[in-house]
Design an enzyme around this catalytic site. Sequence first.
Site, PDB file in Angstrom:
ATOM      1  N   GLY A 196      -0.509  -9.586  -3.216  1.00 47.63           N
ATOM      2  CA  GLY A 196      -0.567  -8.506  -2.208  1.00 47.63           C
ATOM      3  C   GLY A 196      -1.942  -8.322  -1.605  1.00 47.63           C
ATOM      4  N   LYS A 201      -7.166  -1.970   9.819  1.00 49.53           N
ATOM      5  CA  LYS A 201      -8.441  -2.332  10.483  1.00 49.53           C
ATOM      6  C   LYS A 201      -8.225  -3.014  11.821  1.00 49.53           C
ATOM      7  CE  LYS A 201      -6.893  -4.807   7.150  1.00 49.53           C
ATOM      8  NZ  LYS A 201      -7.029  -5.059   5.755  1.00 49.53           N
ATOM      9  N   GLU A 260      -3.057 -10.451   4.242  1.00 49.27           N
ATOM     10  CA  GLU A 260      -2.348  -9.756   5.317  1.00 49.27           C
ATOM     11  C   GLU A 260      -0.965 -10.387   5.483  1.00 49.27           C
ATOM     12  OE1 GLU A 260      -3.742  -6.996   7.094  1.00 49.27           O
ATOM     13  OE2 GLU A 260      -4.939  -7.262   5.302  1.00 49.27           O
ATOM     14  N   LYS A 282     -13.197  -5.654  10.346  1.00 49.91           N
ATOM     15  CA  LYS A 282     -13.980  -4.768   9.477  1.00 49.91           C
ATOM     16  C   LYS A 282     -15.448  -4.729   9.927  1.00 49.91           C
ATOM     17  CE  LYS A 282     -10.864  -5.558   5.601  1.00 49.91           C
ATOM     18  NZ  LYS A 282     -10.521  -6.496   4.528  1.00 49.91           N
ATOM     19  N   VAL A 298       0.829  -1.215   0.000  1.00 51.88           N
ATOM     20  CA  VAL A 298       0.000   0.000   0.000  1.00 51.88           C
ATOM     21  C   VAL A 298       0.863   1.265   0.000  1.00 51.88           C
ATOM     22  CG1 VAL A 298      -1.820   1.261   1.223  1.00 51.88           C
ATOM     23  CG2 VAL A 298      -1.847  -1.247   1.214  1.00 51.88           C
TER      24      VAL A 298
HETATM   25  P1  NDP Z   1       3.154  -4.797   3.651  1.00 53.53           P
HETATM   26  O1  NDP Z   1       3.581  -5.939   4.505  1.00 53.53           O
HETATM   27  O2  NDP Z   1       3.239  -4.937   2.191  1.00 53.53           O
HETATM   28  O3  NDP Z   1       4.009  -3.502   4.046  1.00 53.53           O
HETATM   29  C1  NDP Z   1       4.276  -3.164   5.370  1.00 53.53           C
HETATM   30  C2  NDP Z   1       5.335  -2.078   5.411  1.00 53.53           C
HETATM   31  O4  NDP Z   1       5.540  -1.695   6.761  1.00 53.53           O
HETATM   32  C3  NDP Z   1       6.697  -2.503   4.865  1.00 53.53           C
HETATM   33  O5  NDP Z   1       7.229  -1.491   4.044  1.00 53.53           O
HETATM   34  C4  NDP Z   1       7.544  -2.668   6.120  1.00 53.53           C
HETATM   35  O6  NDP Z   1       8.908  -2.326   5.962  1.00 53.53           O
HETATM   36  C5  NDP Z   1       6.917  -1.626   7.005  1.00 53.53           C
HETATM   37  N1  NDP Z   1       7.244  -1.899   8.403  1.00 53.53           N
HETATM   38  C6  NDP Z   1       7.095  -3.043   9.084  1.00 53.53           C
HETATM   39  N2  NDP Z   1       7.537  -2.907  10.335  1.00 53.53           N
HETATM   40  C7  NDP Z   1       7.973  -1.621  10.442  1.00 53.53           C
HETATM   41  C8  NDP Z   1       8.574  -0.878  11.464  1.00 53.53           C
HETATM   42  N3  NDP Z   1       8.825  -1.426  12.649  1.00 53.53           N
HETATM   43  N4  NDP Z   1       8.905   0.414  11.215  1.00 53.53           N
HETATM   44  C9  NDP Z   1       8.678   0.964  10.012  1.00 53.53           C
HETATM   45  N5  NDP Z   1       8.123   0.299   8.986  1.00 53.53           N
HETATM   46  C10 NDP Z   1       7.793  -0.986   9.203  1.00 53.53           C
HETATM   47  O7  NDP Z   1       1.673  -4.422   4.115  1.00 53.53           O
HETATM   48  P2  NDP Z   1       0.510  -3.793   3.226  1.00 53.53           P
HETATM   49  O8  NDP Z   1       1.006  -2.612   2.511  1.00 53.53           O
HETATM   50  O9  NDP Z   1      -0.173  -4.869   2.469  1.00 53.53           O
HETATM   51  O10 NDP Z   1      -0.536  -3.372   4.373  1.00 53.53           O
HETATM   52  C11 NDP Z   1      -0.309  -2.239   5.173  1.00 53.53           C
HETATM   53  C12 NDP Z   1      -1.592  -1.949   5.971  1.00 53.53           C
HETATM   54  O11 NDP Z   1      -2.658  -1.715   5.067  1.00 53.53           O
HETATM   55  C13 NDP Z   1      -2.060  -3.095   6.872  1.00 53.53           C
HETATM   56  O12 NDP Z   1      -2.622  -2.560   8.034  1.00 53.53           O
HETATM   57  C14 NDP Z   1      -3.142  -3.778   6.047  1.00 53.53           C
HETATM   58  O13 NDP Z   1      -4.110  -4.419   6.834  1.00 53.53           O
HETATM   59  C15 NDP Z   1      -3.761  -2.572   5.359  1.00 53.53           C
HETATM   60  N6  NDP Z   1      -4.458  -2.888   4.135  1.00 53.53           N
HETATM   61  C16 NDP Z   1      -3.850  -3.627   3.174  1.00 53.53           C
HETATM   62  C17 NDP Z   1      -4.510  -3.920   2.004  1.00 53.53           C
HETATM   63  C18 NDP Z   1      -3.899  -4.752   0.945  1.00 53.53           C
HETATM   64  O14 NDP Z   1      -4.626  -5.121   0.009  1.00 53.53           O
HETATM   65  N7  NDP Z   1      -2.620  -5.076   1.000  1.00 53.53           N
HETATM   66  C19 NDP Z   1      -5.889  -3.446   1.775  1.00 53.53           C
HETATM   67  C20 NDP Z   1      -6.440  -2.632   2.849  1.00 53.53           C
HETATM   68  C21 NDP Z   1      -5.731  -2.385   3.983  1.00 53.53           C
HETATM   69  P3  NDP Z   1       9.922  -3.213   5.073  1.00 53.53           P
HETATM   70  O15 NDP Z   1       9.409  -3.015   3.681  1.00 53.53           O
HETATM   71  O16 NDP Z   1      11.243  -2.612   5.298  1.00 53.53           O
HETATM   72  O17 NDP Z   1       9.768  -4.619   5.546  1.00 53.53           O
HETATM   73  N1  HSE Z   2      -6.207  -8.789   3.427  1.00 50.21           N
HETATM   74  C1  HSE Z   2      -7.298  -7.920   3.164  1.00 50.21           C
HETATM   75  C2  HSE Z   2      -8.280  -8.600   2.257  1.00 50.21           C
HETATM   76  C3  HSE Z   2      -6.806  -6.647   2.535  1.00 50.21           C
HETATM   77  O1  HSE Z   2      -7.912  -9.610   1.650  1.00 50.21           O
HETATM   78  O2  HSE Z   2      -9.419  -8.144   2.156  1.00 50.21           O
HETATM   79  C4  HSE Z   2      -7.889  -5.618   2.372  1.00 50.21           C
HETATM   80  O3  HSE Z   2      -8.325  -5.147   3.602  1.00 50.21           O
END
Ligand code: NDP
Ligand code: HSE
Length: 448
Positions: free
Chosen positions: A204, A122, A207, A222, A30
């Site tokens: 992607g 969430k 979770e 949610k 994201v």
């Molecule tokens: P990812 O696992 O792809 O990315 C997580 C990011 O957080 C990475 O860049 C990671 O760093 C960073 N991170 C982890 N630990 C730390 C830390 N201690 N300090 C700083 N940065 C840190 O997750 P997503 O992007 O998929 O999801 C992010 C959020 O969005 C979650 O809460 C998820 O539930 C929500 N979400 C996701 C959706 C999806 O479809 N993916 C849809 C809707 C909501 P590094 O890259 O260095 O490991």
């Molecule tokens: N893991 C979540 C899903 C991302 O599959 O719906 C969106 O919230």
Amino acid sequence: MNENAAVSHFNPGKGAGSSVGVAILGYGTVGSQVLRLMVENADEFAHRAGGPLEVKGVAVSNKEKHRGSLADELGLLTDDARGLIEREDIDLVVEVIGGIDYPRELVLKALRAGKSVVTANKALVAAHSAELSEAADAAGVDLYFEAAVAAAIPVVGPLRRSLAGDRILSVSGIVNGTTNFILDAMDTDGVSYDEILAESIRLGYAEADPTADVEGYDAASKAAILASLAFHTRVTADDVFREGISKITADDISAAKAAGYTIKLLAICERLIDAEGKESVSARVHPTLVPHDHPLASVTKSFNAIFVEAEAAGRLMFYGNGAGGNPTASAVLGDIVGAARNKVFGGRAPGESTYANLPIADFGDVPTRYHIDMDVVDRTGVLAELTKIFAEHQISLRTVRQEEKGEHARLILVTHAAREADLARTVEALAATDAVLAVNSVLRLAGE
Ligand code: NDP
Ligand code: HSE
């Protein structure tokens, strides 16, 4: 009166044309799309927010992983999220890390320092909404979380604002993209559960720990958020009955298909009203059979769909991309623009509203219909013996179908609506008889 109003501070705004400093915490699926779109559309966003949005830093856990990325090229990467939040030039913090404890600490720190927060998390909002909202109210800043429910689909905003003048009766639908992707592929292409789960991780959708998706924790978070907004009552993930899809087999899917149903993981949030007119809230997540001709049955891949039923508005349907980097970034960016506009011109987004404070219904009292698939001995009188057990528990049967299955018989029964607790006891009593060889599946039904 809403207690939030009493503690909200007046935010006069920085003034038209002022820049808004943004920190992005997390640069994964994201966060990377949020930064890309902010950079590509910087001019447009400046017009929409009333001043330029300037990304000052992007926090990750491992900077080396992101060498050569856009954030690296722009010199934005840091592994010090706490330090980034503290910077004076940060007005707005975007949390897209995930998890609960660490982001809770960061988000609270940001809010208490007077920075507005946009989060897609969430799990965090469902677990700590009260604490986060109080911190936002005390500091007079915004807490936005549109992306936390159903990614690209605008549903949090409509519940918080557009439907604030209506009385919501139910909010239900498909709110997890990963499980819908898995169930759809198993149903239409016969792909194995493990294979398609791996694909949803690669794309992607899942979770960081996909157990959250397949065991229904993500959908329960949610559902808690939706129920809180819809019923002006604080509902946490622990208040939501939860059952995931990990026990759904290819056999369940083909049996459902043969009977005219599709299996979907549904989140169902309802305002229940008992015989004395007393209201309560029920929120639950479980695999559910929906008839093939129901609109939810045609929600495929990682799409989500949510029905809202309101007294005056009637039935509304929200449909769209429920997971993935770009769809989620769209919702995050909408919140960023809204929060930035408030920073520039003053004012606040609507805060938490929990004045109704309705009790959470006992799951055993919730009305449900069951589809029960059993192997039974093929002898005279078995059907009468088993239907008597239903009658003893005050359960009325809607359909009964019997098929040959080798030396045995397969019995598929569909009940009328009854109390969940009575249905559960009935299944226990059936399983304890000599006539029942195996209870193959017990699935709830909706949508007829
Ligand atoms: P990812 O696992 O792809 O990315 C997580 C990011 O957080 C990475 O860049 C990671 O760093 C960073 N991170 C982890 N630990 C730390 C830390 N201690 N300090 C700083 N940065 C840190 O997750 P997503 O992007 O998929 O999801 C992010 C959020 O969005 C979650 O809460 C998820 O539930 C929500 N979400 C996701 C959706 C999806 O479809 N993916 C849809 C809707 C909501 P590094 O890259 O260095 O490991
Ligand atoms: N893991 C979540 C899903 C991302 O599959 O719906 C969106 O919230």
